[in-house]
Design an enzyme around this catalytic site. Structure first.
Site, PDB file in Angstrom:
ATOM      1  CG  ASP A   1      -0.354  -0.101   2.519  1.00  0.00           C
ATOM      2  OD1 ASP A   1       0.883  -0.217   2.600  1.00  0.00           O
ATOM      3  OD2 ASP A   1      -1.102  -0.059   3.527  1.00  0.00           O
ATOM      4  CB  SER A   2       4.580   1.722   0.136  1.00  0.00           C
ATOM      5  OG  SER A   2       4.859   0.547  -0.596  1.00  0.00           O
TER       6      SER A   2
ATOM      7  CD  GLU B   1       0.084  -1.650   7.989  1.00  0.00           C
ATOM      8  OE1 GLU B   1      -0.299  -0.935   8.942  1.00  0.00           O
ATOM      9  OE2 GLU B   1       0.625  -1.189   6.973  1.00  0.00           O
TER      10      GLU B   1
ATOM     11  CD  GLU C   1       7.456  -0.438   7.863  1.00  0.00           C
ATOM     12  OE1 GLU C   1       6.524  -1.142   7.430  1.00  0.00           O
ATOM     13  OE2 GLU C   1       7.688   0.720   7.452  1.00  0.00           O
TER      14      GLU C   1
ATOM     15  CE  LYS D   1       2.964  -5.851   3.703  1.00  0.00           C
ATOM     16  NZ  LYS D   1       2.367  -4.735   4.492  1.00  0.00           N
TER      17      LYS D   1
END
Ligand code: KIV
Length: 269
Positions: free
Chosen positions: A49-50, A119, A186, A117
């Site tokens: 989503d970056s 979070e 991260e 993925k």
């Protein structure tokens, strides 16, 4: 179109950990770079989503939507049909109930992703469990969770206090128990990442989490040095990409203005 030709699978991630083979992953958002990555030996591609920041200029990943990640996932899986493509579940797409979360994941798989993925873990354990039970490989993401940037008050290293470190460790164990095949760690202290890595059977993929993880991931544009004004210390540029691009465009401009481009050979008769 579903990507079914990847030589790598979720179980290969766990096998790599057993065999102590480090895993390398990169982000990618477009067809052209995906075609290049398809010729490399990286173990996986994340349509992160970056994309909202790197491709669309937003200041956080919160603007990413399922539609946006779906479009980028389609382009990447067309360019790299031989790669294990993981698509990010965007902000809130897994927090609006089980059915909505399954629909979001379904859209990303239909776009060509092999895995998704997600979070965090608290409050969406049911989503992770149901996805795994449905045969959808789930990668976790702990430590700095960029979708929570507003709660943190900025992009900050996580897990520095004893309490925060304990929380991240227990969430990592929960993710493993829920059936995740791997997890991104991260921006946490290297010692904590190593401790989590040793405690788990599934691989950890670090970004700003030190060398003790089972693998590493970088944003492709950072790896290529395309954004020299953004340089957190973990984002080593392996190329001076920005300088090379600027130089190439300057050469083009000069050639056009000097009348040396195009030549007869570069023209149709
Ligand atoms: O969205 C993303 O690019 C990510 C990586 C930084 C792991 O989540």
């Amino acid at each position: 179109m579903q990507n079914v030709t990847s030589p790598f699978s979720a179980t290969d991630f766990i096998q790599a950990k057993i065999e102590r083979r480090k895993l390398s992953l990169v982000t990618c958002y477009d067809y052209t770079f995906a075609r290049l990555l398809s010729k490399t030996v990286v173990d996986g591609i994340l349509v992160g989503d970056s994309a909202a920041m790197v491709m669309h200029g937003h200041s956080t990943t919160i603007s990413a939507t399922v539609d946006l990640i779906r479009l980028h996932t389609e382009a990447v899986s067309r360019g790299a049909p031989n790669k294990f493509v993981i698509a990010d579940m965007p902000f809130l797409s897994y927090r609006k109930g089980l059915a909505a979360a399954l629909d979001s994941a379904h859209a990303l798989l239909a776009a060509g992703a092999i895995a998704v993925k997600i979070e965090g873990v608290d409050g969406h354990e049911d989503v992770i469990e149901r996805l795994v039970q449905s045969g959808i490989p789930v990668m976790g993401h702990l430590g700095l969770q960029p979708q929570s940037v507003r709660a943190y008050g900025g992009f900050r290293v996580q897990g520095r206090s004893d309490e925060s470190a304990r929380d991240i460790c227990s969430r990592a164990r929960a993710l493993e128990q829920l059936g995740a095949f791997a997890m991104v760690l991260e921006c946490i202290p290297a010692g904590l990442a190593q401790e989590i890595t040793c405690a788990l059977h599934i691989p950890t993929i670090g970004i700003g989490a030190g060398a003790g993880c089972d693998g590493q991931i970088l944003v492709l544009q950072d790896l290529l040095g395309l954004n020299p004004s953004f340089h957190p210390k973990f984002a080593r540029p392996f190329l001076d990409g920005a300088d090379r691009v600027l130089n190439a465009v300057a050469c083009f401009d000069q050639a056009v203005k000097a009348g040396t481009f195009p030549t007869t050979e570069e023209s149709y008769s």
